[in-house]
Scaffold this active site. Structure first.
Site, short mmCIF file in Angstrom:
data_model
loop_
_atom_site.label_atom_id
_atom_site.label_comp_id
_atom_site.label_asym_id
_atom_site.label_seq_id
_atom_site.Cartn_x
_atom_site.Cartn_y
_atom_site.Cartn_z
CB ILE A 42 -1.59 3.20 -8.09
CG1 ILE A 42 -1.89 4.60 -7.56
CG2 ILE A 42 -0.11 3.07 -8.48
CD1 ILE A 42 -1.61 5.75 -8.52
CE1 TYR B 68 -7.16 0.03 1.24
CE2 TYR B 68 -8.58 1.57 0.05
CZ TYR B 68 -7.31 1.06 0.32
OH TYR B 68 -6.21 1.59 -0.31
CG ASN C 36 3.42 1.36 0.75
OD1 ASN C 36 2.60 1.91 0.01
ND2 ASN C 36 3.82 0.11 0.56
CG ASP D 120 6.21 -6.52 2.15
OD1 ASP D 120 5.96 -5.63 1.34
OD2 ASP D 120 5.43 -7.46 2.40
CB THR E 13 -0.51 -1.82 -7.13
OG1 THR E 13 -1.85 -1.52 -6.73
CG2 THR E 13 0.31 -0.55 -7.16
CE LYS F 199 -5.05 2.52 2.91
NZ LYS F 199 -3.61 2.48 3.25
#
Length: 256
Positions: free
Chosen positions: A189, A156, A90, A37, A191, A160
């Site tokens: 989700i 975005y 990810n 990360d 997050t 994707k």
């Protein structure tokens, strides 16, 4: 026996959220895990969590938008664990919400640089390594925004859709060389990223749950662990005949 026993897995963006959940699930299912990360503290904590649970992990800070850092990450994985069997790409960002005509170019460039270019660079390095050892499995993190549009999120959405397209293409190019490539497309989700988007969309008037729970036919947003289960299954021999898919894990969102 776990479904990825004795495998070596690499997970990017593993400092929190879906990436951390995927790393923990890989370890719980028997894999040795390299976690990475840009957030050094977060990814070190993920590695410690795996160790405390009885798993084996190592960590390395890396920016996936930088080719040299991606190549060093894959090399460090092989140096540490001997090979690379599974990869979960990810790492990604949401960026700034605005209508397309109002999007700052630096926002577009940053999102595409991490989400699209970064995933491309990861796949390049991972595939090159997997070809040396006879194959492997890659799971890219896309989004339902890689399947449909979302007003205010043009960069975005573009990034994707790019991830999903690259996933299909890589699956076609390397399927007969023992490498499977799939993507997962999460809906809402629970997050930090979703909280950021909800805050931008409602100027702080609603939480991500308040805004998005009713939009999912299942009646709620999802949990990182629910996405992690699919990621690890797709990376495992259980999914040996599955490649080139962009699979929603979205509580029915795109079925509407």
């Amino acid at each position: 026996m776990g479904i990825v026993d004795d495998k070596v897995a690499l997970v990017t963006g593993a400092g929190a959220g879906i990436g951390r959940a995927a790393a923990l699930r890989f370890a719980a299912e028997g894999a040795k895990v390299m976690v990475s990360d840009v957030n050094a503290e977060g990814v070190e904590e993920t590695a410690k969590m795996i160790g405390k649970a009885g798993g084996e992990a190592a960590f390395l800070k890396a920016d996936i938008a930088e080719q040299a850092e991606v190549e060093a990450l894959v090399a460090k994985t092989v140096e540490t664990f001997g090979r690379l069997d599974c990869a979960c790409n990810n790492a990604g960002i949401e960026g700034q919400m605005a209508p397309l005509a109002d999007q700052p170019m630096d926002n577009y460039d940053r999102i595409m640089g991490i989400n699209a270019r970064g995933t491309f660079l990861c796949m390049q390095a991972e595939i090159a390594q997997m070809l040396r050892t006879g194959g492997g499995a890659i799971v890219n993190l896309a989004s339902v925004a890689g399947l449909i549009g979302f007003p205010g999120l043009s960069p975005y959405v573009a990034s994707k859709h790019a991830v999903n397209g690259m996933t299909k293409n890589a699956a076609l190019e390397y399927g007969n060389q023992g490498i499977r490539v799939n993507s997962v497309c999460p809906g809402g989700i629970d997050t930090r990223m979703l909280d950021s988007l909800a805050d931008q969309a409602t100027q702080g008037a609603q939480s991500s749950h308040e805004m998005l729970d009713p939009l999912h036919p299942i009646g709620r947003i999802g949990l990182p662990d629910e996405v992690a289960e699919l990621i690890v299954w797709l990376a495992s021999p259980k999914a040996s005949f599955v490649t080139g898919i962009n699979m929603p894990v979205d509580g029915g969102y795109v079925a509407q």
